[in-house]
Design a protein around this motif. Structure first.
Motif, PDB file in Angstrom:
ATOM      1  N   UNK A 175       0.829  -1.208   0.000  1.00 28.31           N
ATOM      2  CA  UNK A 175       0.000   0.000   0.000  1.00 28.31           C
ATOM      3  C   UNK A 175       0.863   1.257   0.000  1.00 28.31           C
ATOM      4  N   UNK A 176       1.918   1.269   0.797  1.00 30.26           N
ATOM      5  CA  UNK A 176       2.808   2.439   0.850  1.00 30.26           C
ATOM      6  C   UNK A 176       3.488   2.661  -0.501  1.00 30.26           C
ATOM      7  N   UNK A 177       3.944   1.590  -1.143  1.00 23.66           N
ATOM      8  CA  UNK A 177       4.611   1.701  -2.444  1.00 23.66           C
ATOM      9  C   UNK A 177       3.660   2.212  -3.524  1.00 23.66           C
ATOM     10  N   UNK A 178       2.388   1.845  -3.419  1.00 23.39           N
ATOM     11  CA  UNK A 178       1.394   2.269  -4.403  1.00 23.39           C
ATOM     12  C   UNK A 178       0.793   3.631  -4.079  1.00 23.39           C
ATOM     13  N   UNK A 179       1.099   4.163  -2.890  1.00 21.05           N
ATOM     14  CA  UNK A 179       0.464   5.411  -2.459  1.00 21.05           C
ATOM     15  C   UNK A 179      -1.012   5.194  -2.197  1.00 21.05           C
ATOM     16  N   UNK A 180      -1.346   4.009  -1.735  1.00 23.12           N
ATOM     17  CA  UNK A 180      -2.743   3.608  -1.551  1.00 23.12           C
ATOM     18  C   UNK A 180      -3.166   3.730  -0.094  1.00 23.12           C
ATOM     19  N   UNK A 181      -4.459   3.726   0.107  1.00 26.26           N
ATOM     20  CA  UNK A 181      -5.011   3.665   1.453  1.00 26.26           C
ATOM     21  C   UNK A 181      -5.480   2.235   1.700  1.00 26.26           C
TER      22      UNK A 181
END
Length: 93
Positions: A43-49
């Motif tokens: 999630x952090x790598x994708x900039x996701x929540x």
């Protein structure tokens, strides 16, 4: 697709949703523990929540709040992108 590594297993699904075409990755059937580290890093790598079935959306940086749907923005919780922070957020529910 099923994703399996030495830390555990999870089922991953990717698709576009609704008229907006918003893309998402759904992670199901995972055990708490080490697999949460994989999920938080992804999630952090994708900039996701992370939006659990129950509870508030989880974001890693305040600037990500603006990308959430309006109904999730106000209650979103900022956490550190780490397995233990994700575990604590899940346990608080």
């Amino acid at each position: 697709m099923s994703y399996s590594i030495f830390l555990g297993e999870a089922d991953l699904y990717h698709g576009s949703h609704g008229a907006s075409g918003m893309t998402g990755v759904t992670v199901t059937h995972f055990a708490k523990g080490a697999m949460l580290g994989v999920i938080s890093r992804l999630a952090a790598a994708l900039g996701a929540s992370i939006v659990p079935q129950e509870g508030d959306a989880l974001i890693f940086h305040e600037k990500e709040r603006r990308h959430l749907p309006v109904e999730l923005r106000e209650s979103a919780v900022v956490i550190v992108p780490a397995a233990d922070a994700l575990q604590a957020a899940f346990d608080a529910r």
